[in-house]
Scaffold this active site. Structure first.
Site, PDB file in Angstrom:
ATOM      1  N   GLN A 196     -10.091  -6.847  -4.821  1.00  0.00           N
ATOM      2  CA  GLN A 196      -9.508  -7.682  -3.368  1.00  0.00           C
ATOM      3  C   GLN A 196     -10.368  -7.494  -2.358  1.00  0.00           C
ATOM      4  O   GLN A 196     -11.240  -6.363  -2.109  1.00  0.00           O
ATOM      5  CB  GLN A 196      -8.285  -6.614  -2.730  1.00  0.00           C
ATOM      6  CG  GLN A 196      -7.560  -7.379  -1.612  1.00  0.00           C
ATOM      7  CD  GLN A 196      -6.561  -8.493  -2.159  1.00  0.00           C
ATOM      8  OE1 GLN A 196      -6.261  -8.498  -3.221  1.00  0.00           O
ATOM      9  NE2 GLN A 196      -5.929  -9.042  -1.406  1.00  0.00           N
ATOM     10  N   GLU A 205     -11.692  -3.621  -2.495  1.00  0.00           N
ATOM     11  CA  GLU A 205     -10.850  -2.505  -3.105  1.00  0.00           C
ATOM     12  C   GLU A 205     -10.692  -2.946  -4.553  1.00  0.00           C
ATOM     13  O   GLU A 205     -10.180  -3.922  -5.007  1.00  0.00           O
ATOM     14  CB  GLU A 205      -9.242  -2.627  -2.529  1.00  0.00           C
ATOM     15  CG  GLU A 205      -9.351  -2.604  -1.127  1.00  0.00           C
ATOM     16  CD  GLU A 205      -8.193  -3.302  -0.225  1.00  0.00           C
ATOM     17  OE1 GLU A 205      -6.908  -3.192  -0.659  1.00  0.00           O
ATOM     18  OE2 GLU A 205      -8.389  -4.573   0.451  1.00  0.00           O
ATOM     19  N   HIS A 215       0.871  -1.310  -0.006  1.00  0.00           N
ATOM     20  CA  HIS A 215       0.176  -0.103  -0.091  1.00  0.00           C
ATOM     21  C   HIS A 215       0.845   1.334  -0.133  1.00  0.00           C
ATOM     22  O   HIS A 215       0.582   2.247   0.819  1.00  0.00           O
ATOM     23  CB  HIS A 215      -0.908   0.049   1.200  1.00  0.00           C
ATOM     24  CG  HIS A 215      -1.949  -1.126   1.335  1.00  0.00           C
ATOM     25  ND1 HIS A 215      -2.662  -1.205  -0.055  1.00  0.00           N
ATOM     26  CD2 HIS A 215      -2.783  -1.559   2.119  1.00  0.00           C
ATOM     27  CE1 HIS A 215      -3.500  -2.259   0.011  1.00  0.00           C
ATOM     28  NE2 HIS A 215      -3.486  -2.504   1.435  1.00  0.00           N
ATOM     29  N   ASP A 231      -8.359 -12.607   1.738  1.00  0.00           N
ATOM     30  CA  ASP A 231      -7.605 -11.603   1.409  1.00  0.00           C
ATOM     31  C   ASP A 231      -6.885 -11.753   0.083  1.00  0.00           C
ATOM     32  O   ASP A 231      -5.685 -11.935  -0.072  1.00  0.00           O
ATOM     33  CB  ASP A 231      -6.417 -11.299   2.587  1.00  0.00           C
ATOM     34  CG  ASP A 231      -5.788 -10.041   2.529  1.00  0.00           C
ATOM     35  OD1 ASP A 231      -6.150  -9.294   1.691  1.00  0.00           O
ATOM     36  OD2 ASP A 231      -4.729  -9.902   3.272  1.00  0.00           O
ATOM     37  N   HIS A 263      -9.913   2.294   0.668  1.00  0.00           N
ATOM     38  CA  HIS A 263      -9.682   1.178   1.430  1.00  0.00           C
ATOM     39  C   HIS A 263     -10.678   1.379   2.473  1.00  0.00           C
ATOM     40  O   HIS A 263     -10.362   0.934   3.908  1.00  0.00           O
ATOM     41  CB  HIS A 263      -8.291   1.099   2.237  1.00  0.00           C
ATOM     42  CG  HIS A 263      -7.626  -0.214   2.425  1.00  0.00           C
ATOM     43  ND1 HIS A 263      -8.511  -1.165   3.372  1.00  0.00           N
ATOM     44  CD2 HIS A 263      -6.870  -0.955   1.996  1.00  0.00           C
ATOM     45  CE1 HIS A 263      -7.778  -2.284   3.580  1.00  0.00           C
ATOM     46  NE2 HIS A 263      -6.850  -2.207   2.595  1.00  0.00           N
TER      47      HIS A 263
END
Length: 396
Positions: free
Chosen positions: A333, A361, A149, A295, A223
């Site tokens: 995501q 995301e 990130h 994830d 996010h």
């Protein structure tokens, strides 16, 4: 390295502020809401950074049923109130009542990126390293052996320049930030613009635009963590999820894609039909074990297009709230809040426990600079990155 057409997406115009609105931006510097702001926007002081800079917040309502607050620190969406099936509103995003929450040692240790804009590169880059035009670049390794990130101080920790606006579509804020050449190890000066529009029909449109002075990888995303029963209300495992993806990218034991694009059929990753998030999250599955739950990047079913297509739909049987995600991006995501552990106390003194929020995301794939079979994330000088994501809110 030429960008594929998927990166050449249509960016909706931010429009032009009237002279009066522009003057109001300069004049509104106190905690008192400004009546001179563009219609549907109020500006207020959210807090002060350790170096003395003021962080401002913006309350946005475009005449619909959704109320939003966003701050210029990190472009963070701090509040998003939507009605349930009975018309009762609740805040459905995790976050804090004050700036101190986002700066606290407990938050920085856990680093969940609540509500923030992410860049330069959303998600992971293996070993924090990539090679571009014959040169190898080393980035921070802030997630085990990998880069995550944007590094040690990504866009989520930057103070953005915010310009509120009102248009025929609704009201919102345009966030701008210039990332210096070499910042966090990335090449090129990158100019970024992100436009949040809360529309009259209860949609949050997020438009991304970026340009660079040198070839550089770019992967921008948002996010926010959602709980459709209301933030602080417990687990999201009862939420029913649909993801419009027939395949996903499996990961190794440090959550870097292996390069395989695998089918979801016959696996716990098959959300092509509505499925409670908790139905298979504890299944005996190597990929779930590696992510400690979901994830993973889902490969969306789409052709390169400038028009957003649906990526996911989430519903809460308890509240009746519905969230739909539409995007021009090739990936999504899905993160089920597996590292939330109750160590962070959010709004109203609520501890955010295990799987108490989910993130969706929109993105290009993780580790794309090192995976030649993934859609390219390399932005070249003279090109413009343009991307569009929409969150639609309703109830049933």
């Amino acid at each position: 390295m030429k960008q594929p057409s998927l990166r050449s997406l249509v960016f909706l115009s931010a429009g032009l502020l009237s002279l009066g609105a522009a003057q109001a931006i300069a004049a509104s510097t106190s905690g008192t809401p400004s009546t001179a702001m563009p219609p549907g926007v109020e500006k207020f002081v959210f807090g002060t950074l350790p170096d003395g800079r003021t962080v401002h917040g913006y309350r946005i309502n475009s005449g619909g049923n959704v109320d939003m607050e966003v701050i210029d620190y990190g472009g963070i969406i701090t509040s998003l109130e939507t009605p349930d099936r009975h018309g009762e509103k609740a805040d459905i995003v995790l976050g804090f009542d004050s700036l101190q929450g986002y700066l606290s040692p407990a938050y920085k240790k856990l680093n969940p990126y609540f509500g923030a804009l992410i860049g330069r590169y959303g998600n992971r880059i293996a070993d924090g390293r990539f090679t571009l035009d014959g040169k190898t670049y080393q980035l921070a390794t802030n997630d085990g052996p990998n880069h995550l990130h944007g590094g040690d101080e990504g866009f989520n920790q930057k103070l953005w320049q915010a310009t509120p606006f009102s248009s025929s579509e609704g009201s919102g804020v345009v966030m701008r930030y210039t990332s210096a050449d070499g910042e966090e190890g990335y090449p090129g000066e990158l100019s970024v613009e992100v436009k949040y529009t809360l529309t009259h029909d209860d949609t949050l449109a997020i438009d991304y635009r970026a340009s660079t002075t040198k070839a550089t990888p770019v992967n921008l995303t948002q996010h926010s963590y959602f709980n459709l029963n209301g933030e602080g209300s417990g687990s999201i495992l009862d939420h029913v999820m649909t993801i419009d993806a027939a395949s996903y990218t499996p990961v190794n034991d440090t959550l870097i894609p292996t390069g395989e694009i695998a089918t979801v059929a016959g696996t716990p990753f098959d959300f092509t039909r509505p499925m409670p998030i908790g139905a298979r999250i504890e299944a005996d599955n190597e990929q779930l074990a590696r992510g400690k739950g979901y994830d993973h990047n889902f490969v969306l079913k789409r052709e390169p297009s400038a028009t957003p297509e649906r990526a996911a739909r989430v519903t809460s049987p308890e509240s009746g709230r519905v969230l739909e995600v539409w995007t021009t991006e090739p990936g999504l995501q899905f993160y089920s809040g597996n590292f939330l552990d109750g160590s962070v106390t959010g709004k109203g003194g609520q501890a955010y426990g295990y799987r108490s929020g989910l993130a969706l995301e929109t993105q290009h794939f993780p580790d794309s600079p090192n995976q030649s079979n993934f859609p390219s994330t390399i932005l070249q000088p003279g090109e413009t990155l343009e991307s569009h994501t929409v969150y639609r809110f309703s109830s049933e």
